[in-house]
Write an enzyme that holds these catalytic residues in place. Sequence first.
Site, mmCIF file in Angstrom:
data_model
loop_
_atom_site.group_PDB
_atom_site.id
_atom_site.type_symbol
_atom_site.label_atom_id
_atom_site.label_comp_id
_atom_site.label_asym_id
_atom_site.label_seq_id
_atom_site.Cartn_x
_atom_site.Cartn_y
_atom_site.Cartn_z
ATOM 1 N N SER A 22 0.839 -1.200 0.000
ATOM 2 C CA SER A 22 0.000 0.000 0.000
ATOM 3 C C SER A 22 0.873 1.250 0.000
ATOM 4 O O SER A 22 2.097 1.177 0.125
ATOM 5 C CB SER A 22 -0.919 0.013 1.235
ATOM 6 O OG SER A 22 -0.160 0.264 2.404
ATOM 7 N N SER A 32 0.941 3.697 2.263
ATOM 8 C CA SER A 32 0.979 4.371 3.555
ATOM 9 C C SER A 32 2.363 4.907 3.913
ATOM 10 O O SER A 32 2.482 5.784 4.766
ATOM 11 C CB SER A 32 0.488 3.428 4.657
ATOM 12 O OG SER A 32 1.416 2.376 4.867
ATOM 13 N N LYS A 48 5.366 0.474 9.347
ATOM 14 C CA LYS A 48 5.198 1.886 9.695
ATOM 15 C C LYS A 48 6.504 2.397 10.292
ATOM 16 O O LYS A 48 7.478 1.668 10.443
ATOM 17 C CB LYS A 48 4.071 2.076 10.721
ATOM 18 C CG LYS A 48 2.727 1.488 10.333
ATOM 19 C CD LYS A 48 2.068 2.206 9.164
ATOM 20 C CE LYS A 48 0.739 1.544 8.809
ATOM 21 N NZ LYS A 48 0.143 2.150 7.596
ATOM 22 N N SER A 106 -2.792 6.742 5.768
ATOM 23 C CA SER A 106 -2.166 5.682 6.561
ATOM 24 C C SER A 106 -3.059 5.313 7.735
ATOM 25 O O SER A 106 -3.382 6.163 8.578
ATOM 26 C CB SER A 106 -0.793 6.145 7.078
ATOM 27 O OG SER A 106 -0.259 5.201 7.979
#
Length: 297
Positions: free
Chosen positions: A102, A104, A159, A262
């Site tokens: 993705s 994010s 992350k 995100s």
Amino acid sequence: MNFALILFVLVVVTGVAWVADKLVFLPKRRRAAEAAVAEFDRQQARIGERFADENAAQTRARLRDDKLRQPWWLEYSASFFPVILVVFVVRSFVVEPFKIPSGSMVPTLLVGDFILVNKFEYGIRLPITNTKITQGRQPSRGDVVVFRYPKDESVDYIKRVIGLPGDVVEYQDKKLTVNGKPVPETPLPDYLDEERLGYAKQFVQDISGHKNAILNNPAVPPFIVGAEDFPYRDNCTYNARGVICKVPPGNYFMMGDNRDNSADSRYWGFVPDGNIVGRAFFIWMNFSDLRRVGSFK
């Protein structure tokens, strides 16, 4: 699908076959080969030198090879054990590959990046159970970390570490503050977000000496919409300006670099230390853009 579990089962199955071959089947094949060669030599002695096989040495070698050859089921199990074992050990304790699914972490990591994750820097963990067996160092603010998603531990997320245990993280009016100190941001040229077909404001943030680019869309409101229930939610205060959280012991506060695209700790809570997989450190392939290959911040 738990790939680590599947790999572990393959190691066990092929390992049992490999050990059984070394201790049981191979000695039997050797005895059979020796018996076949001995029988050939007896036949040669009976028929005499006049009618003896002119290629006796090659025949003996062929007989020996035929008897020593592994059956197909053993060849496809025991023979692959060393390779599978090396893959299992490297993947479990050294580095593990992941693919970015993705946007994010844009602009740091793009969709389609294949990355490597250091599995020992934060302490070596046993595969499957993720039990830590060596201490290692604590994740630092600014590290890019792969972890098991607390809401569904079969899913891996990636992350950036923003808050350590005991930190107070404030994300108010789309500005980040940690323990009362604003995280410095330096403007960069606007970033073309190809996924959303638009431009986003781009900055370089400096969090505890770690510098990296982030995206921020001023058109998106600062308040958090759709925050879920999660452990230690009482540690967080949501308001019209954003969120303020105190990170509980043994947990981390994570955020994506693409701040308005995100799903992270602002929405689903803290990441326990037991969910940490490792630190991402290298892009080893992106089939759409080979220039992406290399280390990143």
